[in-house]
Write a protein that holds these residues in place. Structure first.
Motif, PDB file in Angstrom:
ATOM      1  N   UNK A  57       0.778  -5.471  -8.142  1.00 53.24           N
ATOM      2  CA  UNK A  57       1.610  -5.668  -6.951  1.00 53.24           C
ATOM      3  C   UNK A  57       1.110  -4.783  -5.810  1.00 53.24           C
ATOM      4  N   UNK A  58       0.882  -3.504  -6.103  1.00 54.41           N
ATOM      5  CA  UNK A  58       0.423  -2.554  -5.081  1.00 54.41           C
ATOM      6  C   UNK A  58      -0.924  -2.972  -4.530  1.00 54.41           C
ATOM      7  N   UNK A  59      -1.799  -3.437  -5.403  1.00 55.89           N
ATOM      8  CA  UNK A  59      -3.123  -3.879  -4.962  1.00 55.89           C
ATOM      9  C   UNK A  59      -3.002  -5.095  -4.036  1.00 55.89           C
ATOM     10  N   UNK A 102       6.482  -3.628   6.148  1.00 54.85           N
ATOM     11  CA  UNK A 102       5.622  -2.738   5.356  1.00 54.85           C
ATOM     12  C   UNK A 102       6.458  -1.766   4.518  1.00 54.85           C
ATOM     13  N   UNK A 103       7.587  -1.312   5.055  1.00 49.44           N
ATOM     14  CA  UNK A 103       8.467  -0.440   4.282  1.00 49.44           C
ATOM     15  C   UNK A 103       9.175  -1.218   3.175  1.00 49.44           C
ATOM     16  N   UNK A 104       9.492  -2.494   3.426  1.00 48.68           N
ATOM     17  CA  UNK A 104      10.115  -3.323   2.390  1.00 48.68           C
ATOM     18  C   UNK A 104       9.153  -3.508   1.210  1.00 48.68           C
ATOM     19  N   UNK A 105       7.885  -3.708   1.488  1.00 49.24           N
ATOM     20  CA  UNK A 105       6.880  -3.840   0.422  1.00 49.24           C
ATOM     21  C   UNK A 105       6.813  -2.553  -0.402  1.00 49.24           C
ATOM     22  N   UNK A 106       6.806  -1.417   0.275  1.00 49.13           N
ATOM     23  CA  UNK A 106       6.766  -0.125  -0.411  1.00 49.13           C
ATOM     24  C   UNK A 106       8.042   0.100  -1.212  1.00 49.13           C
ATOM     25  N   UNK A 107       9.181  -0.269  -0.644  1.00 46.33           N
ATOM     26  CA  UNK A 107      10.472  -0.149  -1.318  1.00 46.33           C
ATOM     27  C   UNK A 107      10.480  -0.967  -2.611  1.00 46.33           C
ATOM     28  N   UNK A 108      10.004  -2.211  -2.540  1.00 48.70           N
ATOM     29  CA  UNK A 108       9.958  -3.034  -3.742  1.00 48.70           C
ATOM     30  C   UNK A 108       9.017  -2.450  -4.781  1.00 48.70           C
TER      31      UNK A 108
END
Length: 108
Positions: free
Chosen positions: A100-102, A63-69
């Motif tokens: 992407x965020x969605x 989940x942090x990797x998704x936020x980082x990207x």
């Protein structure tokens, strides 16, 4: 000529998988700060290609990797606009960031 160093230290486990990332930028007041992931891109003007180092620790949560990207993509859109003054393409890149965020169910 004045120089400034940025140092990245990668701690590896027995299988050479990163388990610790530390970075130092003394001019920025950063000394051995821990990070879970990093993306470094360097432009080789002779070969006209991007060289990359992408590292993340084995305990980096997905989940942090998704936020980082997502945050990296947003920063790239901002940098692209500053570097090229191409507002239309920068806005298109930001539209993709929203998409992407969605799709990743990231909260703004």
């Amino acid at each position: 000529m004045k120089t400034s160093d940025i140092k990245i230290t990668v701690g590896l486990d027995e299988n050479n998988v990163p388990d610790k990332l530390l970075w130092t930028a003394q001019d920025g007041g950063v000394e051995q700060e821990e990070a879970k992931a990093m993306l470094l891109s360097v432009w080789d003007s002779k070969a006209k290609e991007t060289l990359r180092i992408d590292l993340w620790t084995k305990d980096m949560p997905v989940d942090e990797m998704k936020q980082f990207f997502h945050q990296t993509l947003v920063a790239m859109a901002d940098t692209f606009q500053r570097a090229t003054a191409d507002e239309k393409m920068s806005d298109t890149m930001r539209d993709f960031c929203d998409y992407f965020a969605e799709k990743m169910d990231l909260k703004a």
